[in-house]
Design an enzyme around this catalytic site. Structure first.
Site, PDB file in Angstrom:
ATOM      1  CE  LYS A   1     -11.306 -14.195  -5.083  1.00 10.65           C
ATOM      2  NZ  LYS A   1     -10.338 -13.385  -5.944  1.00 10.65           N
TER       3      LYS A   1
ATOM      4  CG  HIS B   1      -7.656 -14.542 -14.811  1.00  7.75           C
ATOM      5  ND1 HIS B   1      -7.147 -13.100 -15.130  1.00  7.75           N
ATOM      6  CD2 HIS B   1      -8.492 -14.412 -13.578  1.00  7.75           C
ATOM      7  CE1 HIS B   1      -7.727 -12.557 -13.876  1.00  7.75           C
ATOM      8  NE2 HIS B   1      -8.464 -13.227 -13.040  1.00  7.75           N
TER       9      HIS B   1
END
Length: 488
Positions: free
Chosen positions: A179, A297
């Site tokens: 992140k 994902h």
């Protein structure tokens, strides 16, 4: 009781009259049908248009997902049409609804190309979902016969081999997503990877939408990330990895990125669900040939899996992805920021991990399923989780899972390495308590507080996130439960 020759002739003549006749009378409804071991079975949640009989609507779904069109065609007589017609064989009202029905439909195995998710889905979720006779349609579950499963390779590596390669046993894997997921330079990105791995995580990973953008091209990211992995391995003596997202615009480009990751020594690559079923299968075949773990994902799945009356249930995607050959798939957290009813999540995890599934209506599993020795897929729990929930995560999800703390690692006030250490200490304390026979669920908060007495990063994390929860009622809940479940 078998039909007489005269009765069969009468039905056949009626069935092939020219013009438009109801699907149920065309042979797509057969309440006496005996399901074969080799049949592909599907359960649809059907919401008929007002005035449409639920049996006719179910027969229409069977017809439009197999051989039918809107009118009788004489060319049916050139085929084994009675065999190739899908048969709706049971229609049940959905509990606590007035306009929804469960339609059980059987398909002959010869309707599907061997080893092809694309061909399977072209029928099962093809044109039928736009059919006017149904107001809404949802694919809830499937049974894939062993004879058809054997035409798929299954997971490229599988959970057991992955544990051996990673030398991680007796606990969940620990990971984190870098992140911010967009905007970092390659060098800064690599630093995040290094700090997380050195602090105690097993994996760092790319997020779904980091591919090769102007702020950081893919090759730069791969080089810095693998440098970070190698440095962390040297510093800790543990096997580590970083999921390299090779998702790209073309298969040629994905192959190039995957090959480069392999040359750098990566043990794992990553793809997104949005690349499509054929591309997923293709990369799974590549991963098995090249001894790589394949992480998937589930980007995009909620566009069609979240709503209860239309689309498809995520458990079906779990089945298709196990057949396709992925090793990891994001499957929910229960306590995190994303959709996830506890019973539904348990059903997803069982679908990915068990070798044989029994019918379990509270978990939404409608069919018995033998997985025919296809390897296990490791579920991934990611999205809004933190170390203060460790006792709940271990209770809900068990050992065989990757727990990914993105913000719960990188958002730590003392830095990324401290965030990783907090998660590792919390996990090991909880696993130890479980192994000692303690009631780690009830005692979880105290176990964490005790561990934090000798781990400053854990104490800081608990102080920061102690009140953070995501308690929303799930939109997709079980139809067969005594009491409603809440996302707590």
């Amino acid at each position: 009781m078998s039909q007489s020759v005269e009765e069969r002739t009468r039905i056949k003549n009626q069935r092939y009259e020219s013009g438009v006749i109801p699907y149920a009378k065309m042979g797509y409804w057969d309440p006496n049908y005996v399901v074969k071991e080799t049949d592909v079975l599907a359960l649809f949640r059907v919401t008929p248009q007002p005035g449409v009989d639920p049996v006719e609507a179910s027969a229409a779904v069977a017809g439009e997902s197999s051989t039918a069109t809107w009118t009788v065609v004489w060319t049916d007589l050139l085929t084994a049409c009675d065999l190739y017609r899908a048969k709706a064989y049971k229609v049940d009202a959905v509990p606590n609804t007035t306009d929804q029905y469960f339609a059980f439909i059987a398909y002959d195995i010869d309707l599907f190309e061997e080893g092809s998710i694309a061909n399977l889905t072209a029928s099962i979720i093809g044109n039928v979902f736009g059919f006017k006779a149904v107001k809404a349609l949802r694919l809830e579950d499937m049974r894939i016969p062993v004879a058809y499963l054997k035409t798929f390779q299954g997971p490229a590596t599988g959970l057991i081999v992955e544990r051996e390669r990673m030398d991680k046993f007796g606990r969940p894997f620990l990971g984190a997503t870098v992140k911010p997921k967009l905007g970092l330079s390659g060098k800064n990105y690599g630093r995040v990877v290094y700090e997380g791995l050195k602090g105690g995580l097993d994996f760092l990973k790319d997020d779904e939408n980091i591919n090769s953008q102007p702020f950081m091209r893919w090759k730069e990211r791969f080089l810095y990330s693998m440098e970070a992995v190698n440095r962390a391995i040297a510093a800790t003596g543990e096997t580590k990895g970083h999921y390299m997202n090779v998702t790209a615009a073309t298969m040629e480009e994905m192959y190039e990125r995957a090959e480069f990751a392999k040359q750098l020594g990566s043990i794992i690559i990553m793809i997104d669900l949005v690349i499509g079923y054929t591309a997923i299968q293709t990369m799974a075949i590549w991963a098995r040939k090249n001894d790589m773990i394949l992480h998937l994902h589930r980007a995009g799945n909620s566009t069609y899996s979240r709503q209860k009356i239309h689309g498809m249930n995520f458990r079906v995607i779990c089945k298709w992805m196990r057949m396709s050959g992925v090793d990891h798939i994001h499957a929910g957290t229960v306590v995190g920021k994303l959709e996830g009813d506890p019973l539904m999540i348990r059903g997803f995890y069982n679908t990915l991990l068990q070798t044989h599934l029994e019918v379990n209506l509270p978990q939404g599993i409608f069919f018995e399923q033998d997985w025919a020795s296809l390897r296990k897929v490791t579920p991934v729990a990611s999205g809004g989780i933190h170390c203060g929930q460790m006792h709940q995560l271990l209770d809900y999800l068990g050992n065989d899972v990757v727990l990914q703390f993105g913000g719960g690692t990188i958002g730590h006030p003392d830095g990324i390495q401290a965030g990783a250490t907090a998660n590792r200490v919390a996990l090991e304390a909880m696993v130890l308590a479980r192994n000692e026979g303690r009631d780690y669920v009830a005692e979880g908060p105290q176990i964490l507080r005790d561990a934090a007495k000798t781990c400053g990063p854990l104490q800081t994390a608990l102080d920061l996130w102690k009140d953070i929860t995501f308690n929303y009622t799930s939109t997709d809940t079980a139809d067969f439960v005594e009491t409603p479940t809440a996302n707590v």
